[in-house]
Design a protein around this motif. Sequence first.
Motif, PDB file in Angstrom:
ATOM      1  N   ALA A  25      -0.949  17.662   1.116  1.00 40.90           N
ATOM      2  CA  ALA A  25      -0.611  16.381   1.737  1.00 40.90           C
ATOM      3  C   ALA A  25      -1.830  15.719   2.371  1.00 40.90           C
ATOM      4  O   ALA A  25      -2.010  14.503   2.288  1.00 40.90           O
ATOM      5  CB  ALA A  25       0.479  16.587   2.789  1.00 40.90           C
ATOM      6  N   PHE A  26      -2.681  16.528   3.001  1.00 43.94           N
ATOM      7  CA  PHE A  26      -3.861  15.992   3.684  1.00 43.94           C
ATOM      8  C   PHE A  26      -4.820  15.308   2.705  1.00 43.94           C
ATOM      9  O   PHE A  26      -5.493  14.333   3.056  1.00 43.94           O
ATOM     10  CB  PHE A  26      -4.579  17.126   4.420  1.00 43.94           C
ATOM     11  N   THR A  27      -4.850  15.823   1.468  1.00 36.75           N
ATOM     12  CA  THR A  27      -5.752  15.273   0.450  1.00 36.75           C
ATOM     13  C   THR A  27      -4.975  14.580  -0.674  1.00 36.75           C
ATOM     14  O   THR A  27      -5.458  14.470  -1.803  1.00 36.75           O
ATOM     15  CB  THR A  27      -6.632  16.377  -0.143  1.00 36.75           C
ATOM     16  N   ALA A  28      -3.788  14.095  -0.377  1.00 38.71           N
ATOM     17  CA  ALA A  28      -2.942  13.458  -1.384  1.00 38.71           C
ATOM     18  C   ALA A  28      -3.462  12.079  -1.765  1.00 38.71           C
ATOM     19  O   ALA A  28      -4.277  11.467  -1.057  1.00 38.71           O
ATOM     20  CB  ALA A  28      -1.512  13.344  -0.864  1.00 38.71           C
ATOM     21  N   LEU A  29      -2.970  11.581  -2.879  1.00 39.83           N
ATOM     22  CA  LEU A  29      -3.326  10.237  -3.336  1.00 39.83           C
ATOM     23  C   LEU A  29      -3.029   9.198  -2.258  1.00 39.83           C
ATOM     24  O   LEU A  29      -3.835   8.283  -2.021  1.00 39.83           O
ATOM     25  CB  LEU A  29      -2.545   9.916  -4.612  1.00 39.83           C
ATOM     26  N   GLU A  30      -1.885   9.346  -1.589  1.00 39.66           N
ATOM     27  CA  GLU A  30      -1.511   8.391  -0.544  1.00 39.66           C
ATOM     28  C   GLU A  30      -2.486   8.441   0.626  1.00 39.66           C
ATOM     29  O   GLU A  30      -2.818   7.404   1.214  1.00 39.66           O
ATOM     30  CB  GLU A  30      -0.081   8.671  -0.074  1.00 39.66           C
ATOM     31  N   SER A  31      -2.962   9.651   0.966  1.00 36.79           N
ATOM     32  CA  SER A  31      -3.935   9.790   2.038  1.00 36.79           C
ATOM     33  C   SER A  31      -5.245   9.106   1.663  1.00 36.79           C
ATOM     34  O   SER A  31      -5.860   8.398   2.477  1.00 36.79           O
ATOM     35  CB  SER A  31      -4.178  11.277   2.333  1.00 36.79           C
ATOM     36  N   TRP A  32      -5.682   9.321   0.433  1.00 43.23           N
ATOM     37  CA  TRP A  32      -6.898   8.665  -0.063  1.00 43.23           C
ATOM     38  C   TRP A  32      -6.763   7.151   0.002  1.00 43.23           C
ATOM     39  O   TRP A  32      -7.685   6.446   0.435  1.00 43.23           O
ATOM     40  CB  TRP A  32      -7.152   9.118  -1.494  1.00 43.23           C
ATOM     41  N   ASP A  33      -5.599   6.643  -0.376  1.00 37.73           N
ATOM     42  CA  ASP A  33      -5.387   5.198  -0.388  1.00 37.73           C
ATOM     43  C   ASP A  33      -5.412   4.617   1.026  1.00 37.73           C
ATOM     44  O   ASP A  33      -5.998   3.555   1.263  1.00 37.73           O
ATOM     45  CB  ASP A  33      -4.057   4.874  -1.069  1.00 37.73           C
ATOM     46  N   VAL A  34      -4.788   5.319   1.973  1.00 38.36           N
ATOM     47  CA  VAL A  34      -4.799   4.855   3.362  1.00 38.36           C
ATOM     48  C   VAL A  34      -6.215   4.879   3.928  1.00 38.36           C
ATOM     49  O   VAL A  34      -6.662   3.928   4.588  1.00 38.36           O
ATOM     50  CB  VAL A  34      -3.854   5.711   4.226  1.00 38.36           C
ATOM     51  N   MET A  35      -6.927   5.961   3.690  1.00 41.77           N
ATOM     52  CA  MET A  35      -8.296   6.063   4.186  1.00 41.77           C
ATOM     53  C   MET A  35      -9.179   4.954   3.604  1.00 41.77           C
ATOM     54  O   MET A  35      -9.988   4.336   4.312  1.00 41.77           O
ATOM     55  CB  MET A  35      -8.887   7.426   3.811  1.00 41.77           C
ATOM     56  N   ARG A  36      -8.986   4.693   2.325  1.00 40.75           N
ATOM     57  CA  ARG A  36      -9.854   3.752   1.618  1.00 40.75           C
ATOM     58  C   ARG A  36      -9.491   2.300   1.922  1.00 40.75           C
ATOM     59  O   ARG A  36     -10.366   1.480   2.203  1.00 40.75           O
ATOM     60  CB  ARG A  36      -9.745   4.015   0.107  1.00 40.75           C
ATOM     61  N   ARG A  37      -8.204   1.977   1.890  1.00 41.67           N
ATOM     62  CA  ARG A  37      -7.783   0.584   2.018  1.00 41.67           C
ATOM     63  C   ARG A  37      -7.513   0.190   3.468  1.00 41.67           C
ATOM     64  O   ARG A  37      -8.009  -0.831   3.947  1.00 41.67           O
ATOM     65  CB  ARG A  37      -6.531   0.330   1.167  1.00 41.67           C
ATOM     66  N   THR A  38      -6.726   0.994   4.173  1.00 40.08           N
ATOM     67  CA  THR A  38      -6.353   0.634   5.537  1.00 40.08           C
ATOM     68  C   THR A  38      -7.506   0.793   6.510  1.00 40.08           C
ATOM     69  O   THR A  38      -7.733  -0.060   7.376  1.00 40.08           O
ATOM     70  CB  THR A  38      -5.158   1.490   6.007  1.00 40.08           C
ATOM     71  N   HIS A  39      -8.249   1.906   6.354  1.00 45.58           N
ATOM     72  CA  HIS A  39      -9.320   2.203   7.301  1.00 45.58           C
ATOM     73  C   HIS A  39     -10.715   1.936   6.746  1.00 45.58           C
ATOM     74  O   HIS A  39     -11.708   2.207   7.443  1.00 45.58           O
ATOM     75  CB  HIS A  39      -9.207   3.655   7.764  1.00 45.58           C
ATOM     76  N   SER A  40     -10.790   1.409   5.517  1.00 45.76           N
ATOM     77  CA  SER A  40     -12.070   1.013   4.912  1.00 45.76           C
ATOM     78  C   SER A  40     -13.101   2.141   4.927  1.00 45.76           C
ATOM     79  O   SER A  40     -14.282   1.919   5.182  1.00 45.76           O
ATOM     80  CB  SER A  40     -12.641  -0.216   5.636  1.00 45.76           C
ATOM     81  N   ARG A  41     -12.647   3.369   4.692  1.00 49.86           N
ATOM     82  CA  ARG A  41     -13.568   4.497   4.653  1.00 49.86           C
ATOM     83  C   ARG A  41     -14.243   4.574   3.291  1.00 49.86           C
ATOM     84  O   ARG A  41     -13.613   4.405   2.253  1.00 49.86           O
ATOM     85  CB  ARG A  41     -12.839   5.823   4.915  1.00 49.86           C
ATOM     86  N   SER A  42     -15.522   4.873   3.289  1.00 51.44           N
ATOM     87  CA  SER A  42     -16.266   5.080   2.050  1.00 51.44           C
ATOM     88  C   SER A  42     -15.989   6.486   1.524  1.00 51.44           C
ATOM     89  O   SER A  42     -15.442   7.338   2.234  1.00 51.44           O
ATOM     90  CB  SER A  42     -17.759   4.916   2.300  1.00 51.44           C
ATOM     91  N   ARG A  43     -16.412   6.733   0.287  1.00 54.10           N
ATOM     92  CA  ARG A  43     -16.239   8.081  -0.253  1.00 54.10           C
ATOM     93  C   ARG A  43     -16.928   9.134   0.602  1.00 54.10           C
ATOM     94  O   ARG A  43     -16.312  10.164   0.910  1.00 54.10           O
ATOM     95  CB  ARG A  43     -16.718   8.149  -1.703  1.00 54.10           C
TER      96      ARG A  43
END
Length: 214
Positions: free
Chosen positions: A172-190
Amino acid sequence: MGNEETSSDGGTDERIDGRRARRERGRTAVIDAMFDLLQEGKVPPPVDLVAERSGVSVSTIFRYFQNLGTLQVQTFERFFERFSPLVAGPDDPDAPQPDRIAGFVRTRLDLYERAGTIMSVGRLRALEHEPLVEASSRMRGLLAGQVRHWFASELDRTPPSMRSDLTASIDAFTALESWDVMRRTHSRSRPQIDRTWQRGLAALCEAHLNGAPS
């Protein structure tokens, strides 16, 4: 005369092989077009758009495939063939934990960057299209299995009552949804996501290894 008959037979075989090769190239073009359109968020892609993208006529598509459902199933088979290396286990399951965590995070980020769009579309539209239901379920199973392979050492040392908790937490911590939230909502880079996930996974493993059975 004997030589002429041999030549004729050889020519017939060559023509049959040529038709088979053209048919296979056409089928591959259609599947690749379907795959690309799904990645672009077009679910289900209109058959005329598949025909335009593949360069194969609509009537020929239905000669190659029994129906659109058959085409979708074979398209998702191509998806798993293409991306299955990114849900494989570690080359060295006995490597130190930091190395395995880094490798695991890298494979997940590679997968989401290359296939995240089609995975998201599949999950969103799964209730409407049966092939997407099966594909999404299969992918979830592969991702959970990937966790068990990369973290086999930690799971073996985790109290039995907490093993499934650790697997679910890592997944869950590394799920697709987590990646999407980190990337889109929080603007985190790779690199930022990579760093956060590595730290979080180390903490999860430590917490479960030191935890007492419930």
